[in-house]
Write an enzyme that holds these catalytic residues in place. Sequence first.
Site, PDB file in Angstrom:
ATOM      1  N   CYS A 132       0.832  -1.208   0.000  1.00  0.00           N
ATOM      2  CA  CYS A 132       0.000   0.000   0.000  1.00  0.00           C
ATOM      3  C   CYS A 132       0.858   1.247   0.000  1.00  0.00           C
ATOM      4  O   CYS A 132       1.417   1.634   1.038  1.00  0.00           O
ATOM      5  CB  CYS A 132      -0.936  -0.002   1.215  1.00  0.00           C
ATOM      6  SG  CYS A 132      -2.002   1.453   1.314  1.00  0.00           S
ATOM      7  N   CYS A 135      -0.450   4.056   2.249  1.00  0.00           N
ATOM      8  CA  CYS A 135      -0.225   3.801   3.674  1.00  0.00           C
ATOM      9  C   CYS A 135       1.222   4.034   4.076  1.00  0.00           C
ATOM     10  O   CYS A 135       1.502   4.599   5.138  1.00  0.00           O
ATOM     11  CB  CYS A 135      -0.605   2.353   4.020  1.00  0.00           C
ATOM     12  SG  CYS A 135      -2.231   1.829   3.454  1.00  0.00           S
ATOM     13  N   ASP A 136       2.157   3.582   3.251  1.00  0.00           N
ATOM     14  CA  ASP A 136       3.547   3.476   3.689  1.00  0.00           C
ATOM     15  C   ASP A 136       4.553   4.319   2.911  1.00  0.00           C
ATOM     16  O   ASP A 136       5.737   4.333   3.254  1.00  0.00           O
ATOM     17  CB  ASP A 136       3.997   2.011   3.629  1.00  0.00           C
ATOM     18  CG  ASP A 136       3.157   1.121   4.532  1.00  0.00           C
ATOM     19  OD1 ASP A 136       2.711   1.604   5.591  1.00  0.00           O
ATOM     20  OD2 ASP A 136       2.950  -0.057   4.184  1.00  0.00           O
TER      21      ASP A 136
END
Length: 318
Positions: A132, A135-136
């Site tokens: 992701c 997300c990261d």
Amino acid sequence: MYKSIVIGTGPAGLTAAIYLARANLNPLVIEGVQPGGQLTTTTEVENFPGFPQGIQGPELMDNMRKQAERFGAQFRSGWVEQVDFSSRPFKMKLEGGEELTSETVILSTGASAKYLGIPGEQENVGRGVSTCATCDGFFFRGKRIIVIGGGDSAMEEANFLTRFGSSVTIVHRRDELRASKIMQDRARSNEKIKWALNRTPLAVTTDENGMVKGLSVRNNATDQEELIEAEGVFVAIGHTPNTKFLGGVIDTDEHGYIIVKPGTTETNIPGVFACGDVQDIRYRQAITAAGSGCMAAMDCEKFLEGSMVHDWSETLNP
């Protein structure tokens, strides 16, 4: 007999459980094989509102579970193997043969990221390997990044990651990409994106400190093994919604994602609702999953009160 059963946890299922429990509906939550969902494999979560310093994924999920329990939600470990939604009350069979009945059901079983199955991949999820970018990506500022995949998702992830990484290398096992022309053109025009096509990923490699240092690949043209150095490896080969156990009784799209009536969490079966990644092919974020869990609980409560109108004819045949 339960008034409502939530199948699956994660931000969607746990938020639904909190709202149902606060409405005195005493829901039962079936946790499945990965209680807490994908966030339990995530280390730092920095984009969930309310935590200015960030929070560990497992801690966030544990807090949500405790909040649901505080208001009366019950939890049971197990896996739903079969459902019977032909009539109410609905029936569900757990592994081992136990049968549960409920007036309503909320499906929040999520979608599982596809992995390559190569050495070093699973062991380093959350430690340099991710599925992701949204997300990261922030954790890889100024670092070299690899994106594995050849579809639209891979192109989108690669473009997004150029905001953070010093360079992004797209690795694909064929010479040709599956991505749409517009997505390919966008990636090829990005000066920070490099290409390693016609290369088969073999293993995620780490240094002596256990940190990801690159991806070992086979050059399919020369049959030689190469090492592409990078501190981050993003696997972008798609997701699989966890809907197989439903046996086709709930309407899904061609990818298996549950179809809900626009603006609601209603499925094609009155009294069955869906929330989170299992019905979200676009966003797949913890906060959007939690929001849809709230919607599912409120839709469920209104249904039990007899105030929800179920008419798909206008949606399907406008």
